[in-house]
Scaffold this motif. Structure first.
Motif, mmCIF file in Angstrom:
data_model
loop_
_atom_site.group_PDB
_atom_site.id
_atom_site.type_symbol
_atom_site.label_atom_id
_atom_site.label_comp_id
_atom_site.label_asym_id
_atom_site.label_seq_id
_atom_site.Cartn_x
_atom_site.Cartn_y
_atom_site.Cartn_z
ATOM 1 N N PRO A 111 -3.492 -11.872 -49.783
ATOM 2 C CA PRO A 111 -2.462 -11.159 -50.557
ATOM 3 C C PRO A 111 -1.904 -11.980 -51.714
ATOM 4 O O PRO A 111 -0.766 -12.452 -51.690
ATOM 5 C CB PRO A 111 -1.389 -10.856 -49.514
ATOM 6 N N ILE A 112 -2.714 -12.137 -52.755
ATOM 7 C CA ILE A 112 -2.285 -12.884 -53.939
ATOM 8 C C ILE A 112 -2.401 -11.989 -55.174
ATOM 9 O O ILE A 112 -2.692 -12.459 -56.274
ATOM 10 C CB ILE A 112 -3.119 -14.170 -54.115
ATOM 11 N N TYR A 113 -2.181 -10.697 -55.000
ATOM 12 C CA TYR A 113 -2.295 -9.730 -56.080
ATOM 13 C C TYR A 113 -1.057 -8.837 -56.060
ATOM 14 O O TYR A 113 -0.357 -8.740 -55.056
ATOM 15 C CB TYR A 113 -3.545 -8.860 -55.887
ATOM 16 N N SER A 114 -0.792 -8.166 -57.184
ATOM 17 C CA SER A 114 0.341 -7.243 -57.216
ATOM 18 C C SER A 114 -0.100 -5.803 -57.396
ATOM 19 O O SER A 114 0.543 -4.892 -56.890
ATOM 20 C CB SER A 114 1.309 -7.605 -58.349
ATOM 21 N N GLY A 115 -1.188 -5.577 -58.152
ATOM 22 C CA GLY A 115 -1.564 -4.195 -58.415
ATOM 23 C C GLY A 115 -2.866 -4.087 -59.170
ATOM 24 O O GLY A 115 -3.808 -4.852 -58.932
ATOM 25 N N GLY A 116 -2.889 -3.164 -60.147
ATOM 26 C CA GLY A 116 -4.127 -2.788 -60.812
ATOM 27 C C GLY A 116 -4.859 -3.929 -61.480
ATOM 28 O O GLY A 116 -6.090 -4.026 -61.404
ATOM 29 N N LEU A 117 -4.134 -4.835 -62.161
ATOM 30 C CA LEU A 117 -4.792 -5.952 -62.839
ATOM 31 C C LEU A 117 -5.537 -6.826 -61.832
ATOM 32 O O LEU A 117 -6.684 -7.229 -62.064
ATOM 33 C CB LEU A 117 -3.765 -6.781 -63.608
ATOM 34 N N ASN A 399 -12.596 0.305 -68.085
ATOM 35 C CA ASN A 399 -12.616 -0.258 -66.734
ATOM 36 C C ASN A 399 -13.452 0.585 -65.779
ATOM 37 O O ASN A 399 -13.785 1.738 -66.047
ATOM 38 C CB ASN A 399 -11.194 -0.358 -66.181
ATOM 39 N N GLY A 400 -13.735 0.014 -64.638
ATOM 40 C CA GLY A 400 -14.428 0.711 -63.564
ATOM 41 C C GLY A 400 -13.944 0.187 -62.226
ATOM 42 O O GLY A 400 -13.023 -0.639 -62.157
ATOM 43 N N VAL A 401 -14.561 0.655 -61.163
ATOM 44 C CA VAL A 401 -14.218 0.201 -59.809
ATOM 45 C C VAL A 401 -15.505 -0.193 -59.088
ATOM 46 O O VAL A 401 -16.589 0.296 -59.412
ATOM 47 C CB VAL A 401 -13.463 1.289 -59.017
ATOM 48 N N HIS A 402 -15.379 -1.070 -58.106
ATOM 49 C CA HIS A 402 -16.537 -1.547 -57.341
ATOM 50 C C HIS A 402 -16.894 -0.515 -56.277
ATOM 51 O O HIS A 402 -16.172 -0.358 -55.289
ATOM 52 C CB HIS A 402 -16.202 -2.892 -56.697
ATOM 53 N N LEU A 403 -17.973 0.209 -56.514
ATOM 54 C CA LEU A 403 -18.319 1.349 -55.658
ATOM 55 C C LEU A 403 -18.380 1.004 -54.171
ATOM 56 O O LEU A 403 -17.759 1.693 -53.345
ATOM 57 C CB LEU A 403 -19.653 1.968 -56.104
ATOM 58 N N PRO A 404 -19.125 -0.048 -53.773
ATOM 59 C CA PRO A 404 -19.227 -0.316 -52.325
ATOM 60 C C PRO A 404 -17.884 -0.629 -51.666
ATOM 61 O O PRO A 404 -17.704 -0.373 -50.480
ATOM 62 C CB PRO A 404 -20.175 -1.518 -52.249
ATOM 63 N N SER A 405 -16.932 -1.174 -52.441
ATOM 64 C CA SER A 405 -15.630 -1.508 -51.867
ATOM 65 C C SER A 405 -14.770 -0.276 -51.645
ATOM 66 O O SER A 405 -13.911 -0.264 -50.759
ATOM 67 C CB SER A 405 -14.871 -2.475 -52.784
ATOM 68 N N TRP A 406 -14.977 0.772 -52.458
ATOM 69 C CA TRP A 406 -14.038 1.893 -52.452
ATOM 70 C C TRP A 406 -14.625 3.198 -51.918
ATOM 71 O O TRP A 406 -13.868 4.120 -51.620
ATOM 72 C CB TRP A 406 -13.475 2.105 -53.859
ATOM 73 N N GLU A 563 5.775 3.056 -47.246
ATOM 74 C CA GLU A 563 6.227 1.738 -47.700
ATOM 75 C C GLU A 563 5.084 0.744 -47.781
ATOM 76 O O GLU A 563 4.075 0.848 -47.083
ATOM 77 C CB GLU A 563 7.272 1.169 -46.716
ATOM 78 N N ASP A 564 5.284 -0.269 -48.641
ATOM 79 C CA ASP A 564 4.451 -1.466 -48.696
ATOM 80 C C ASP A 564 2.990 -1.150 -49.028
ATOM 81 O O ASP A 564 2.066 -1.500 -48.294
ATOM 82 C CB ASP A 564 4.549 -2.256 -47.383
ATOM 83 N N TYR A 565 2.793 -0.493 -50.142
ATOM 84 C CA TYR A 565 1.465 -0.142 -50.651
ATOM 85 C C TYR A 565 0.623 -1.401 -50.808
ATOM 86 O O TYR A 565 1.031 -2.379 -51.419
ATOM 87 C CB TYR A 565 1.665 0.548 -52.005
ATOM 88 N N ASP A 566 -0.576 -1.399 -50.211
ATOM 89 C CA ASP A 566 -1.496 -2.522 -50.349
ATOM 90 C C ASP A 566 -2.921 -1.989 -50.359
ATOM 91 O O ASP A 566 -3.151 -0.773 -50.383
ATOM 92 C CB ASP A 566 -1.288 -3.559 -49.244
ATOM 93 N N LEU A 567 -3.896 -2.899 -50.347
ATOM 94 C CA LEU A 567 -5.290 -2.479 -50.466
ATOM 95 C C LEU A 567 -5.742 -1.640 -49.281
ATOM 96 O O LEU A 567 -6.522 -0.694 -49.441
ATOM 97 C CB LEU A 567 -6.194 -3.707 -50.616
ATOM 98 N N GLN A 568 -5.279 -1.972 -48.074
ATOM 99 C CA GLN A 568 -5.659 -1.183 -46.912
ATOM 100 C C GLN A 568 -5.168 0.257 -47.061
ATOM 101 O O GLN A 568 -5.928 1.217 -46.871
ATOM 102 C CB GLN A 568 -5.092 -1.795 -45.631
ATOM 103 N N MET A 569 -3.897 0.424 -47.422
ATOM 104 C CA MET A 569 -3.353 1.756 -47.603
ATOM 105 C C MET A 569 -4.077 2.485 -48.732
ATOM 106 O O MET A 569 -4.363 3.689 -48.634
ATOM 107 C CB MET A 569 -1.859 1.681 -47.903
#
Length: 850
Positions: A111-117, A399-406, A563-569
Motif C-alpha cells: 500500500p504505497i499508492y493513493s489512486g489513479g496515478l 492511458n490503458g489498463v493491464h488486462l490480466p490484472s483487471w 469505506e477505504d477504497y483500495d485495489l481489492q475493492m
C-alpha cells in the motif's frame, strides 16, 4: 520452513506475477482462504504464518503439487520470453529505461499508492515486463503510505496511518557483500540524507524503492522523509522529490543499472535532470549548456494534470538553496536553472514550476488522452512563444489498463474458450479480439451476473466489517443482509473525491433518485466508494452528503458508500458493475482508467465526454452513453443542473429500460451487444500493452537513439548542437520574411494548385539551417486559420536585384492544393532546422510573415 517439494513457493510469493496469474493466485488461496484475507492478500506474510504441519500436508497433496508444478512451469516460460521486438525495428543493446513515479499501485498488499496515478504506474511496469522492455521503476517506499479511510458517525472522513512492515511484505532489502543493507546518500542543505534500497519484482520488471527510515539518519525530519505519500509541508515535498529523482538515479548507479532513458511520470522527479547534468559536467568535462543538451535527449515526460493549480510550484529561494547543494562542485548558472522552471524567464517573483522544468528538460512530452494533450498544449503554449496551439509539441498517448490484472477470472475463462488460450499475448490490434462477438449471449450475461452477485456479497461483508468497527448494534448488523439486490441494475461511482469529479451530482434531484431506486419493475441501486485528500474539506463534504443519503431509510438498502477504497475493492467494483458512472467537469479529467477496467469486464459507461471516454465514445458509441455533447460551461451551477437532468434522462429512458428488456430466454440481448462492444474496445485499444508499445515506438526508441548518438565520440553531437544553438541566438534576429506572392488571387476553382513564392532574408544563416513553411487552412469568421496544414517550401536559390545576388536573401516556392470549397488563407513562417532537433519549435525561434 517450506518443504523441499514446494521450495519455490517463496519465489512465487515475491514476484507479484501472482497478482495477475490466476493459477499462481490459487496456490495461496488453497493454503488457507481465511489467512489470505487476514493478511491483506500478502502471500509472503501468509507463508510466514502458515503452520509447518499445513505446509507438510500440502507437499503430500497430489492435486496441490500438480498445481504448483504447473505454476512453476508457467513462471519459467514467462520469464524467458523474448525482448520486445517488431518487424523491421530492433531494440538497441544495453539500453535501460528508468520509470520514475512518486507512487506505484502494484497490489493491495503493497500500500504505497493513493489512486489513479499509482495504479497506472503499476500497470505500466507490468506491461513493460510482459513486452520484455528493459524498464525499471523507481519510487519511494513509504513507512505509512497513503491513509486508510474511516468515517465517523456523521459520515465525516477520518484518516489512519498504519505502519507498513516491510520485512513481511513481498519485497527484498538489497544487501552488500558483507550482508549490510546497501545505502545511498543525497546532499541537502542541512547535510546528507541516507536511504536503503529495496527491490520489488513485478513479473519481469523490477522496482527500486528508497527508504530513509534508517539509523544512519540522525535527524527525525530525515527519517520521516519516506513516511507518507503526499504528506508534510512544502519543505518535505521538495526533499521528497529530490530524493525520488536524484536519489533514484544514485540508487540505480549503486545497482549498476545506470539508465539510458529517464521517463518522468509527472513532474515530481524532475530534479533528476540536474543530477544527470552534474554527472556529464564532472565526468565528461562538458559545460552546463552541453550537458543539458545531452541530458534532454534521454529524458521523456508524461503530464497528468489538466489544471494549472494542480502543478507543483516551489518558492525560488527554496529551490535555489537545494540546487546549490545538489550542484556543488560544478560551474552551474543558478539563475538560468531557476528560469528553466518559470513560464516567463527573468521574472524573479515567479515560482519554480516542476511541470515547466520537466517540459524544458525533456525531448518528448505527452498527455494521457487526446483531449488532455489538447488541454495541455493550451496550458503550456506560452513556453513556445510564436507557435500556434497546434504546433505546441505535446503529443497524446492515451492511458490503458493491464488486462490480466483487471479482467475477472470468470471472464478470462470465457476468453480461453472462445478467443484463444493465448489471448494474454494478443497485440492491441489483433483481429482475434473480434471473437468476443462470438461468445454466446447467455454465457456472457450469466458470467457477468455471477460477478454482480460476488460484488453484492463483498459489499455486504465490507459493510458488516465497518459497522462492527463503529460498534453497531446487532440489529444494524442483521440489516446488512437486506442491503443491495443481486439481480438489480447496479451503478457504481468509485474514484478520488476531488470536487471536479462531482460525486454528488445525482443528489441534486432526490425525487428522481427515489423513483429510480423504488421502481418495482426496474429497480436501480448505487454503490459509491473513494477517498478525499486529507486537506480537501470540500471533497470530504461530498462524501458526507453521500453517506447521509445512504443512511436515509428510504435509500439505505439500495444506495451505499463503501469505506477505504483500495485495489481489492476496485476489482470487485469494476468486475461486477453493470454501469460505471463518471461525471467530471470537462475537461478536467486527464484520462481516467476505472471506466476502462469496467468496460473490459462488460460494464457500460455513463459518462461525461472527458478524458479517454471522449475519444472512445466517438470511435464506438455502443460502449455506453454520453452525458451531453462535450460542452464546456462557464456557469458551473447551470452546468450541474443541465447535466444532472441529462444524466437522469439517460438512466430513466435508456439504461434501465434496456437492462430490463429481456427476451424469452431471460437475456437482455441488446444490452449484451453493448457489453461486447465495450469489451472489444477496451481489450483492443485501452490496455497498457498498446500504451507501452506506443511509448516504445514513439518515445523510448527515438530517445534511446538520440541519447546514444549524443554521447558517442566524447559527446560530439551534443557539443555541436549546443554551439549551433548559440550561433542561432546571435543570428536569428536578422531573419525576416520580406515578401510573399501568390500567383492567383480572388476566387479559384477546387482542385487548382496555387503557387506561393516567398523572399526571405536569412542574414548569416544558410537555407539548410531553416525550415520555411506555408501555413494554410480554412478561415473562420475572425480571420483565423483553423485546422491548419503545413507545407515545406523549396529553396530556389538566392534572390537577385539588378542581376546580382542580394546578400542573405533567398527565394522559396511551394504549391497549395485547393481541395475543397470555402474561404481559405495562408501565411509563411521560418523555423530553425537541424538534424538533431526533435521538433523545429525551439522556444524563441520562429518568424512569421507580417
Amino acid at each position: 520452513r517450506i518443504p523441499e517439494r514446494l521450495r519455490r513457493l517463496d519465489e512465487i510469493a515475491r514476484c507479484f506475477w501472482f497478482d495477475w496469474h490466476h493459477d499462481a493466485l490459487a496456490l495461496f488461496l488453497r493454503i488457507d482462504l481465511d489467512l489470505w484475507e487476514t493478511t491483506g492478500h500478502n502471500p509472503a506474510r501468509m507463508l510466514g504464518l502458515t503452520s509447518q504441519e499445513r505446509l507438510n500436508e500440502l507437499a503430500e497433496d497430489e492435486g496441490y503439487v500438480a498445481l504448483y508444478d504447473r505454476v512453476c512451469r508457467d513462471w519459467d516460460t514467462y520469464r524467458v520470453q523474448p525482448i520486445w521486438k517488431k518487424e523491421g525495428v530492433s531494440w538497441p543493446e544495453n539500453v535501460r529505461i528508468a520509470y520514475f513515479s512518486l507512487e506505484f499501485g502494484v497490489s493491495e498488499c503493497l500500500p504505497i499508492y493513493s489512486g489513479g496515478l499509482g495504479v497506472l504506474s503499476g500497470d505500466h511496469v507490468k506491461s513493460a515486463g510482459d513486452l520484455g522492455l528493459p524498464l525499471v521503476g523507481v519510487g519511494l517506499l513509504y513507512q505509512q503510505g497513503y491513509f486508510r479511510q474511516y468515517l465517523n458517525t456523521d459520515g465525516w472522513q477520518g484518516e489512519r496511518y498504519p505502519d507498513n512492515d516491510f520485512f513481511t511484505m513481498p519485497i527484498t532489502l538489497v544487501r552488500q557483500g558483507d550482508g549490510l543493507p546497501l545505502t545511498i546518500a543525497v546532499d541537502y542543505p542541512g547535510g546528507p540524507v541516507h536511504a536503503q534500497l529495496w527491490r520489488v519484482t513485478v513479473g519481469r520488471s523490477q522496482l527500486v524503492m528508497l527508504d530513509t527510515n534508517i539509523p544512519q539518519n540522525n535527524r527525525p525530519d530525515d527519517r520521516s522523509l519516506t513516511y507518507q505519500l503526499y504528506g508534510g509541508n512544502i519543505q518535505n515535498r521538495i526533499r521528497q522529490e529530490i530524493l525520488l529523482g536524484v536519489g533514484g538515479l544514485k540508487a540505480l548507479d549503486a545497482l549498476n543499472m545506470r539508465p539510458t532513458i529517464c521517463h518522468l511520470n509527472e513532474g515530481h522527479s524532475a530534479f533528476l535532470s540536474l543530477e544527470r547534468i552534474r554527472r556529464r559536467m564532472s565526468e565528461d568535462g562538458l559545460t552546463f549548456a552541453e550537458a543539458r543538451e545531452a541530458t534532454v535527449a534521454g529524458n521523456v515526460f508524461t503530464t497528468h494534470t489538466p489544471v494549472p493549480a494542480g502543478n507543483e510550484i516551489f518558492p525560488p529561494h527554496i529551490v535555489e538553496e537545494h540546487v546549490r547543494t545538489l550542484l556543488d562542485g560544478v560551474d552551474a548558472p543558478i539563475d538560468e536553472i531557476l528560469d528553466l522552471g518559470r513560464i516567463h524567464p527573468g521574472s524573479h517573483s515567479e515560482g519554480f514550476g516542476m511541470t515547466v522544468f520537466a517540459i524544458r528538460m525533456s525531448s518528448h512530452v505527452n498527455g494521457v488522452s487526446k483531449l488532455h494533450a489538447h488541454v495541455s498544449r493550451d496550458m503550456w503554449k506560452e513556453l513556445w512563444p510564436g507557435a500556434t496551439l497546434a504546433d505546441v509539441p505535446i503529443e497524446a498517448i492515451t492511458n490503458g489498463v493491464h488486462l490480466p490484472s483487471w479482467l475477472a477470472r470468470d471472464m478470462a475463462v470465457l476468453f480461453d474458450r472462445y478467443l484463444d488460450p493465448d489471448w494474454r499475448d494478443f497485440s492491441h490490434n489483433d483481429p482475434r479480439w473480434r471473437r468476443i462477438q462470438g461468445i454466446p449471449d447467455e454465457e456472457l450475461f450469466s458470467t457477468h451476473e455471477r460477478r454482480r452477485e460476488k460484488l453484492v456479497t463483498f459489499a455486504r461483508a465490507h459493510l458488516r466489517k465497518t459497522l462492527r468497527g463503529r460498534r453497531a448494534t446487532p440489529q444494524e448488523l442483521a440489516e446488512v443482509d437486506d442491503i443491495l439486490n443481486p439481480e438489480a441494475l447496479t451503478i457504481v461511482f468509485a474514484r478520488r473525491f476531488a470536487t471536479y469529479k462531482r460525486g454528488s451530482l445525482l443528489l441534486r434531484d432526490m425525487d428522481r433518485l427515489m423513483r429510480l431506486i423504488d421502481n418495482p419493475d426496474r429497480p436501480v441501486q448505487f454503490i459509491f466508494a473513494g477517498k478525499a485528500h486529507p486537506h480537501d474539506t470540500p471533497g470530504k463534504k461530498v462524501i458526507r452528503e453521500i453517506v447521509h443519503t445512504s443512511r436515509n431509510p428510504k435509500f439505505r438498502d439500495h444506495f451505499i458508500f463503501l469505506e477505504d477504497y483500495d485495489l481489492q475493492m476496485a476489482r470487485y467494483l469494476v468486475q461486477g458493475a453493470d454501469v460505471w458512472l463518471n461525471t467530471p467537469r470537462r475537461p478536467l479529467e486527464a484520462s481516467g482508467t476505472s471506466g476502462m477496467k469496467a468496460s473490459l469486464n462488460g460494464g457500460l459507461n455513463v459518462s461525461i465526454l472527458d478524458g479517454w471516454y471522449d475519444e472512445a465514445h466517438q470511435d464506438d458509441p455502443e460502449i455506453g452513453w454520453a452525458i451531453g455533447n462535450g460542452e464546456v460551461y462557464e456557469d458551473h451551477e447551470y452546468q450541474d443542473q443541465v447535466e444532472c437532468e441529462a444524466l437522469y434522462n439517460i438512466l430513466e429512458e435508456q439504461v434501465a429500460p434496456m437492462f430490463y428488456a429481456r427476451s424469452r430466454d431471460g437475456i437482455p440481448h441488446q444490452w449484451v451487444g453493448m457489453m461486447k462492444s465495450a469489451m472489444m474496445t477496451a481489450c483492443e485499444m485501452y490496455n497498457t500493452g498498446r500504451m507501452v508499445t506506443q511509448y516504445a515506438e514513439q518515445v523510448y526508441l527515438p530517445a534511446a537513439r538520440a541519447a546514444r548518438s549524443f554521447a558517442a565520440n566524447r559527446n560530439e553531437r551534443a557539443i555541436a548542437l549546443t554551439n549551433w544553438k548559440h550561433a542561432l541566438r546571435e543570428r536569428w534576429g536578422a531573419v525576416r520574411v520580406l515578401d510573399v506572392i501568390c500567383d492567383q488571387i480572388g476566387e479559384i476553382d477546387v482542385a487548382t494548385e496555387v503557387n506561393v513564392r516567398a523572399r526571405i532574408h536569412l542574414g548569416e544563416l544558410s537555407p539548410d539551417e531553416v525550415l520555411v513553411e506555408v501555413y494554410h487552412g480554412r478561415i473562420d469568421p475572425n480571420d483565423e486559420i483553423v485546422s491548419p496544414r503545413r507545407i515545406e517550401m523549396e529553396n530556389t536559390g538566392p534572390a537577385h536585384q539588378d542581376g546580382a545576388d542580394v546578400a542573405g536573401d533567398y527565394l522559396f516556392l511551394s504549391h497549395i492544393p485547393s481541395d475543397a470549397s470555402g474561404r481559405y488563407g495562408y501565411t509563411v513562417r521560418v523555423l530553425p532546422r537541424h538534424p538533431d532537433l526533435v521538433t523545429p519549435f525551439v522556444p524563441g525561434f520562429i518568424t512569421w510573415a507580417q
